[in-house]
Design an enzyme around this catalytic site. Structure first.
Site, PDB file in Angstrom:
ATOM      1  N   LYS A 182       0.825  -1.215   0.000  1.00  0.00           N
ATOM      2  CA  LYS A 182       0.000   0.000   0.000  1.00  0.00           C
ATOM      3  C   LYS A 182       0.860   1.267   0.000  1.00  0.00           C
ATOM      4  CE  LYS A 182      -0.719   0.540   4.994  1.00  0.00           C
ATOM      5  NZ  LYS A 182       0.003   1.811   5.107  1.00  0.00           N
ATOM      6  N   THR A 183       1.991   1.252   0.719  1.00  0.00           N
ATOM      7  CA  THR A 183       2.859   2.432   0.741  1.00  0.00           C
ATOM      8  C   THR A 183       3.411   2.720  -0.651  1.00  0.00           C
ATOM      9  OG1 THR A 183       3.470   1.969   3.032  1.00  0.00           O
ATOM     10  CG2 THR A 183       4.898   3.460   1.809  1.00  0.00           C
ATOM     11  N   ASP A 190      -4.097   7.453   4.180  1.00  0.00           N
ATOM     12  CA  ASP A 190      -3.537   6.135   4.484  1.00  0.00           C
ATOM     13  C   ASP A 190      -4.276   5.534   5.684  1.00  0.00           C
ATOM     14  OD1 ASP A 190      -1.829   3.944   4.471  1.00  0.00           O
ATOM     15  OD2 ASP A 190      -0.327   4.946   5.728  1.00  0.00           O
ATOM     16  N   GLU A 191      -4.355   4.198   5.730  1.00  0.00           N
ATOM     17  CA  GLU A 191      -4.991   3.482   6.853  1.00  0.00           C
ATOM     18  C   GLU A 191      -6.403   4.021   7.123  1.00  0.00           C
ATOM     19  OE1 GLU A 191      -3.637   0.924   7.871  1.00  0.00           O
ATOM     20  OE2 GLU A 191      -1.456   1.093   8.041  1.00  0.00           O
ATOM     21  N   GLN A 206      -8.071  -5.100   8.858  1.00  0.00           N
ATOM     22  CA  GLN A 206      -7.088  -4.672   9.855  1.00  0.00           C
ATOM     23  C   GLN A 206      -7.591  -3.495  10.687  1.00  0.00           C
ATOM     24  OE1 GLN A 206      -2.752  -4.958   8.646  1.00  0.00           O
ATOM     25  NE2 GLN A 206      -3.663  -4.963   6.607  1.00  0.00           N
ATOM     26  N   ARG A 213       1.848 -10.854  10.437  1.00  0.00           N
ATOM     27  CA  ARG A 213       3.159 -10.249  10.710  1.00  0.00           C
ATOM     28  C   ARG A 213       4.278 -11.213  10.323  1.00  0.00           C
ATOM     29  NH1 ARG A 213       1.631  -6.059   9.736  1.00  0.00           N
ATOM     30  NH2 ARG A 213      -0.293  -7.179   9.299  1.00  0.00           N
TER      31      ARG A 213
END
Length: 683
Positions: A35-36, A218-219, A249, A609
């Protein structure tokens, strides 16, 4: 700018999201799907297509994310263009805007931002002044006020009739009044007052809509109602807004995040183009299949499934242990085995995740016994040290003389014959004419009430602060001025008087000098002539968890211990998820209050993770509230397909209980030898 460089290494779905500029865009970005990369390459592509960088505003939730995006932009486009883009947190965006516009609402532009301890102190004072100490808990009251502000609910809108609600409304109103009198804002106010300006002054809203024509968030799944309202009103009719996030998430409902913001985005912004990033670049196929199986149990979600071109990888180790001591021993021994068998894995590549902080105790004991280095995320940061907070309080008084919270902090640090009695006298005087404490101690008639010795100290303190309030207005040499001020006001030398242990005093003094070093670095990054003390203090005030440096973070490799909430956005080669039991994970409060959806999303975050190796443990018995409790495996484990799991049981064959120290010691004292099996499991 090189278009090939901007579009290089993007998969087809990422490239579509990058190239779709106009209108509302929603990018569902699963864990580890890049995503970044999409956000930064999208910004670069927009500038390549001729959009002015000044017209782009990208909002994040952490300074770390903003910094990473900025650094990536530097590799894609000219640095000048990258610097012209607003790229920062919601709070930093609003703080910058309020520095220019807040006078419209009656505040002064030199406002300071109340940190957590300031806010709690003000709430305590409000409760005391309203004589409600017996009825209200300060911490719970502050959380209630924050919740109300995030929903844009004012004290006047509280339902009447309830005695408790009337008390809370009174404290809420008093708290706001005290902040205003001190020219301070709390973190919620930064967003709330920005929205109020947009709603009350259409011409200012029009200006910022024209300035920031293109928005990125973002997020987005972590936004609350207030953040959504800010974005919605700023986007306007053009709706040139791109949000990136993952409903799977969304794990911050307990602090106001609304998962419906991302699920209902298309209804809020008609004509939305939706892209789904599902190719994972982080984990093995086994890990992803387990995560997909767990999260698919949630009904309120946008359908998607992570996939990867990576190999299947190792099976997930699911280990049942007798109790938390056996669990901790298993983890320590397994880490030693991993390190022995694979010299490419560092301690830094290993993380131990738990649902609640209390679970770390037995794990810490076991790691210490095994001489395994570790660090705990969430330990005291540099900026939370007492001497650093004291120094910042001194500096805050130079930019906001009405900041009585900072004055109360420094008045007896170092001791100067002023204390609680002086504060009470100053509060009485303040109630008469609303002057700040700094101004009051420069009034001879007020100082006369303090007594001769205290009056002299107060007067001298006031004169030094007044002098440097003027000096600090002149541009340049910010760090040098701060050092001279802290010396003249008596703080730097005072540290040597405050601590009997000279080594301890010198260590704290060094920390203050390190703060001055930070100011020098800030000057260098901002251009010395343009940097100001208020800008530095604002940056300090807006530090978030991603800025924190733990006291034991000495750069040596160490195993990381952290809650699952803290692990969001991170990745590790080896992941241990401990305490996977009903009532622990999922947490018992979540089962009773909010249901299982958010806990299941938290489990999904924990699983994703892991890059290579995943270990999950649970206990048959656990000490809870002083009694031994029989535990059942987490219901989340039932969703993971059996073929992905290798089951083990582990128990300590000998009890290693030290009756003198009254705790269980680590069950081994030797190092692993090649000729023997380090851990024996019972199937």
């Amino acid at each position: 700018m090189n278009i090939d460089k901007i579009l290089r290494n993007l998969n087809p779905e990422q490239e579509k999201a990058v190239k779709t500029i106009n209108g509302p865009v929603l990018v569902f970005a699963g864990a580890g799907t890049g995503k970044t990369r999409v956000i930064t390459h999208r910004i670069a592509f927009m500038i390549y297509k001729g959009i002015n960088p000044l017209n782009i505003a990208a909002m994040t939730f952490t300074n770390k994310a903003a910094k990473e995006m900025r650094e990536r932009l530097f590799t894609l486009i000219p640095q000048k263009d990258a610097k012209d883009v607003f790229l920062g947190t919601f709070h930093s965006y609003c703080a910058r805007l309020l520095r220019k516009e807040i006078e419209l609402l009656g505040w002064r532009k030199d406002f300071t931002i109340a940190d957590d301890s300031d806010q709690l102190s003000i709430v305590k004072q409000a409760i005391a002044e309203l004589d409600l100490k017996e009825e209200l808990n300060p911490g719970e009251t502050l959380r209630f006020i924050s919740s109300c502000k995030s929903k844009m609910q004012t004290p006047e809108e509280f339902p009447s009739g309830s005695h408790m609600m009337m008390n809370l409304a009174a404290v809420y109103e008093k708290y706001n009044s005290m902040l205003f009198m001190q020219n301070m804002l709390d973190f919620d106010d930064l967003l709330l007052l920005t929205v109020k300006i947009f709603e009350k002054y259409p011409e200012r809203l029009s200006y910022y809509r024209t300035l920031h024509k293109y928005l990125l968030v973002d997020e987005y799944q972590d936004t609350n109602f207030l953040q959504f309202r800010l974005i919605k009103i700023l986007a306007g009719d053009s709706m040139n807004i791109c949000v990136v996030g993952d409903d799977d998430q969304s794990i911050y409902g307990w602090r106001g995040a609304e998962v419906r913001n991302i699920l209902d985005f298309s209804s809020h912004f008609p004509g939305t183009r939706i892209f789904k990033l599902e190719q994972n670049y982080r984990s093995t196929r086994t890990v992803l299949e387990a995560a997909n199986a767990v999260i698919s149990e949630n009904e309120e979600r946008h359908p998607k499934e992570l996939w990867t071109n990576a190999d299947d990888g190792e099976k997930i180790i699911l280990c049942a242990t007798d109790d938390e001591y056996s669990e901790a021993a298993f983890i320590a021994q397994k880490i030693e085995e991993i390190k022995y068998k694979n010299d490419r894995i560092s301690y830094d590549d290993i993380v131990i995740l738990y649902r609640s902080n209390y679970q770390s105790r037995t794990i810490e004991e076991s790691l210490k016994g095994a001489q395994i280095p570790y660090r705990i995320v969430g330990a005291h940061s540099f900026y939370e040290r007492r001497e650093v907070k004291d120094a910042i309080a001194y500096l805050r008084l130079l930019v906001n003389p009405r900041d009585d919270q900072s004055f109360s902090r420094i008045i007896a640090s170092p001791p100067r014959g002023l204390g609680n009695k002086a504060i009470e006298i100053l509060r009485k005087e303040k109630s008469k004419n609303s002057r700040g404490f700094c101004e009051l101690i420069q009034d001879d008639s007020v100082c006369a009430e303090l007594g001769s010795k205290a009056a002299k100290s107060a007067s001298e303190l006031g004169k030094v602060i007044a002098k440097w309030q003027q000096e600090i207005q002149n541009p340049g040499k910010l760090a040098r001025k701060a050092e001279l001020y802290l010396k003249e006001v008596g703080y730097l030398d005072g540290l040597l008087q405050m601590y009997k242990d000279r080594d301890e005093a010198l260590k704290r003094q060094e920390n203050v000098f390190e703060l001055i070093n930070a100011m020098a670095a800030f000057e260098k990054s901002e251009n010395e002539k343009d940097s100001s003390l208020i800008d530095f203090i604002e940056r300090y005030s807006l530090n978030d968890d991603s800025d924190k440096v733990e006291d034991n973070a000495d750069m040596k490799p160490a195993v990381t211990l952290m809650t699952v909430h803290s692990a969001k956005g991170l990745e590790f080669k080896v992941v241990f998820i401990v305490g996977m039991e009903n009532g622990v994970f999922p947490h018992e409060r979540s089962i009773d209050e909010r249901g299982l959806d958010e806990e299941r999303r938290l489990c999904y975050v924990a699983l994703t993770r892991a890059k290579c190796y995943l270990y999950i443990t649970y206990t048959n018995f656990r000490m809870k509230r002083g009694e031994l409790s029989h535990q059942k495996p987490s219901i989340f484990l039932e969703a993971i397909p059996e073929e992905l799991i290798e089951n083990f049981q582990y128990s300590l064959q000998t009890r290693f209980y030290n009756r003198t120290a009254r705790h269980f010691q680590n069950p081994y004292q030797r190092r692993f030898k090649k000729s023997e099996s380090f851990i024996s499991f019972d199937d």
